[in-house]
Design an enzyme around this catalytic site. Structure first.
Site, PDB file in Angstrom:
ATOM      1  CE1 TYR A 111      12.633   4.192   1.668  1.00  0.00           C
ATOM      2  CE2 TYR A 111      13.229   4.947   3.855  1.00  0.00           C
ATOM      3  CZ  TYR A 111      12.585   5.150   2.658  1.00  0.00           C
ATOM      4  OH  TYR A 111      11.899   6.308   2.435  1.00  0.00           O
ATOM      5  NE  ARG A 164      10.905  16.657   1.996  1.00  0.00           N
ATOM      6  CZ  ARG A 164      11.537  15.723   2.707  1.00  0.00           C
ATOM      7  NH1 ARG A 164      12.833  15.795   2.901  1.00  0.00           N
ATOM      8  NH2 ARG A 164      10.864  14.697   3.216  1.00  0.00           N
ATOM      9  CE  LYS A 182       9.469   6.064   3.748  1.00  0.00           C
ATOM     10  NZ  LYS A 182       9.529   6.416   5.164  1.00  0.00           N
ATOM     11  CD  GLU A 253       7.926   8.695   2.415  1.00  0.00           C
ATOM     12  OE1 GLU A 253       9.058   8.980   2.844  1.00  0.00           O
ATOM     13  OE2 GLU A 253       6.969   8.420   3.164  1.00  0.00           O
ATOM     14  CG  ASP A 254      10.734  11.483   0.369  1.00  0.00           C
ATOM     15  OD1 ASP A 254      10.575  11.811   1.554  1.00  0.00           O
ATOM     16  OD2 ASP A 254      11.639  10.707   0.015  1.00  0.00           O
ATOM     17  CG  ASP A 276       6.843   7.936   6.875  1.00  0.00           C
ATOM     18  OD1 ASP A 276       6.444   7.584   8.004  1.00  0.00           O
ATOM     19  OD2 ASP A 276       7.986   7.710   6.461  1.00  0.00           O
ATOM     20  CG  ASP A 277       8.413  12.768   4.046  1.00  0.00           C
ATOM     21  OD1 ASP A 277       9.413  12.048   4.161  1.00  0.00           O
ATOM     22  OD2 ASP A 277       7.696  12.781   3.025  1.00  0.00           O
ATOM     23  CG  ASN A 416      17.741   9.522   6.753  1.00  0.00           C
ATOM     24  OD1 ASN A 416      18.741   8.998   7.209  1.00  0.00           O
ATOM     25  ND2 ASN A 416      16.528   9.294   7.218  1.00  0.00           N
TER      26      ASN A 416
END
Length: 559
Positions: A111, A164, A182, A253-254, A276-277, A416
């Site tokens: 990851y 993203r 993930k 996610e993202d 999660d973000d 990140n």
């Protein structure tokens, strides 16, 4: 699910095993059942493997040693990522045994930060597809696509639109590396059985012109649709998931920030889901703050927070801080007043007309401020939190301003990958004369300052989302609430020892990540049972119950 038995069924008989287990090359090509060089003599004779594998029979420890030797010969982290990805494709048990043998070494390879480079190169390095790619061109047929997945008891999907990815922007179908990574962490860090997980890429095209021109790009070659078209397609997807996989939890996610906020608001009370973000990042930040306060002293309600970045991640952290204080009895308006945000156009304050609805609760009365250092001098925060993806934004002036105001300034550059971090650990410690309480989104090595060695923490969501996943898997929770994330954050923070705090570490070491996650999963499960959200009966010992549900990377006996 294993071909030997279905989840929640009675154990397979010997005859069942012989008739359901693939044989010969088909068995060697099944990553769930393949043992590579560890098949017993009896298994080789009974399952048509004689001559297809070398005569030597390896122990599991020998297999790990060989894998480590091969991995050590790879010259770059990306090459190591590719090696591990191929191992997952061929021998899933060995893959997880390797990861769980030394998580501090392997998590950065599967990851962050390595997954960022892997996503940038995804179409160039792919060996074998993983997961489901659901294209908007399949609109009207999403349920048919879901039926192509062979497992029927899917409990977790990590779903991305690829728009993203980390701090790297719109990577389209290349973003599939994120759900794959993930879900590997769900298993390696918290023991969620891998057969119940499914990575999903919602492919609606990409606005990244470089990818559209790349002959090796594997995604849909068109620009992204309007919001209304995206939302229609996501609605079809969610409805199909509920039908095909009724016990499934969806992790968004993202996604692009505005999409992330909108979709979470739309579905969080309707299905078991989270982002999660937004929520995972918020919880790991809360855990870091609670850990930092064990060093700096003071109560959470006495702190003032200033964020660099006012997108979905920043607002998510601010909202969870507000909710945490509300659970402690602080009125929400008073709680929000402790939190300020700063974006590309300056401080969020009440005179600004360019704010999204989800940002407005944090636009407090204040004169306009365009310079981040000026905002620090005016607001006097005890902590600054970077979620901007702007590298080096916490420059010397920023850190020194925080150090002037605070005896122990809390500095959290959470963006990140590493190339987008707002500052390094060495910079934060040097510019604050060693007084900073530091954690970052990507890992940094220990720093020698004077006669002390300071160990920077990594505020990685890996401390949170696998624990949420394990608790939801074990309890079959109906919904996921903010209270669960707060419970996970508190559980993580309380596991940091005094010795770790003394060297500046505010998160538990990743070398003990499974222990950390299972403790946090127990705390989350306690909330699930207390709020009546479980779909299983409450056990007398929740900790033992969680342990009993935990995946262990052990080969099954095939005969």
């Amino acid at each position: 699910m294993s071909r030997l038995r279905r989840l929640n069924d009675s154990p397979a008989t010997e005859d069942d095993k012989m008739t359901s287990t693939p044989r010969g090359l088909a068995l060697l090509r099944d990553p769930r059942l393949n043992k590579s060089t560890a098949f017993t003599e009896a298994e080789r004779e009974a399952l048509g493997l004689v001559g297809l594998v070398p005569e030597g029979i390896d122990s599991e420890d020998t297999q790990v040693k060989r894998a480590l030797l091969q991995l050590g010969q790879k010259p770059t982290d990306l090459e190591k990522y590719i090696f591990l990805s191929q191992l997952q494709d061929t021998d899933e048990t060995l893959f997880y045994r390797l990861l769980m043998s030394d998580p501090a070494t392997f998590l950065p390879l599967v990851y962050t930060p390595t997954v960022g480079e892997a996503c940038l190169q995804f179409g160039h390095i792919m060996r074998r597809p993983k997961g489901l790619y659901i294209s908007i061109k399949r609109k009207g047929h999403v349920r048919d696509v879901l039926r192509n997945w062979p497992e029927r008891d899917i409990r977790f999907m990590v779903v991305t639109s690829g728009q993203r990815i980390l701090g790297l922007g719109d990577l389209g179908a290349n973003g599939m590396g994120i759900p794959i990574g993930k879900l590997a962490l769900y298993t390696a860090c918290a023991g969620v059985p891998p057969q119940v997980t499914l990575p999903v890429l919602i492919d609606c095209g990409t606005n990244n012109e470089a990818l559209l021109r790349d002959p090796l790009y594997l995604g849909l070659r068109q620009t992204r649709p309007e919001i209304s078209q995206l939302d229609e397609f996501v609605e079809e997807f969610i409805t199909a998931v509920q039908t095909e996989f009724p016990n499934c939890c969806v992790q968004f996610e993202d996604w692009a920030g505005v999409d992330a906020v909108r979709l979470l608001a739309r579905y969080r009370e309707r299905i078991c889901c989270f982002n999660d973000d937004i929520q995972g990042t918020a919880a790991v930040a809360l855990a870091g703050i609670l850990g930092a306060l064990r060093i700096t002293g003071g109560k959470l309600s006495e702190q003032t927070f200033l964020f660099l970045g006012a997108g979905s991640a920043g607002i998510g952290i601010a909202d969870l801080l507000t909710e945490t204080l509300a659970l402690e009895g602080i009125p929400r308006e008073k709680a929000r007043a402790r939190t300020w945000l700063f974006d590309v156009n300056g401080l969020l304050e009440s005179s600004r007309k360019d704010l999204a609805d989800f940002q407005k609760p944090y636009a407090h009365p204040h004169a306009p401020v365009k310079n981040f250092v000026d905002a620090i001098e005016s607001i006097k925060p005890t902590a600054i939190i970077g979620v901007s993806t702007v590298a080096k934004a916490f420059n010397e002036g920023v850190i020194k301003a925080m150090a002037r105001i605070n005896r122990r300034p809390i500095i959290f550059p959470y963006s990140n990958p590493t190339s987008h971090s707002e500052c390094t650990a060495e910079e934060a410690y040097r510019w604050s004369e060693g007084r900073a309480v530091f954690a970052s989104g990507s890992p940094f090595p220990p720093v020698r300052f004077g006669d002390r060695t300071l160990v920077p923490g990594q505020g990685n969501n890996v401390y949170i989302f696998p624990a949420i996943g394990m608790a939801v898997y074990a309890t079959r929770a109906k919904l996921i609430t903010d209270e669960m994330f707060i419970a996970a954050a508190r559980a993580v923070a309380e596991q940091v020892t005094k010795a770790e705090l003394d060297v500046g570490l505010i998160y538990p070491p990743q070398s003990e990540i499974l222990k950390t996650e299972l403790h946090a999963a127990q705390r989350v499960a306690e909330v699930i049972f207390a709020r009546g959200l479980a779909r299983v009966q409450k056990p007398s010992d929740i900790g033992a119950f969680i342990q009993s549900e935990t995946y262990k990377p052990e080969y099954p006996a095939l005969i």
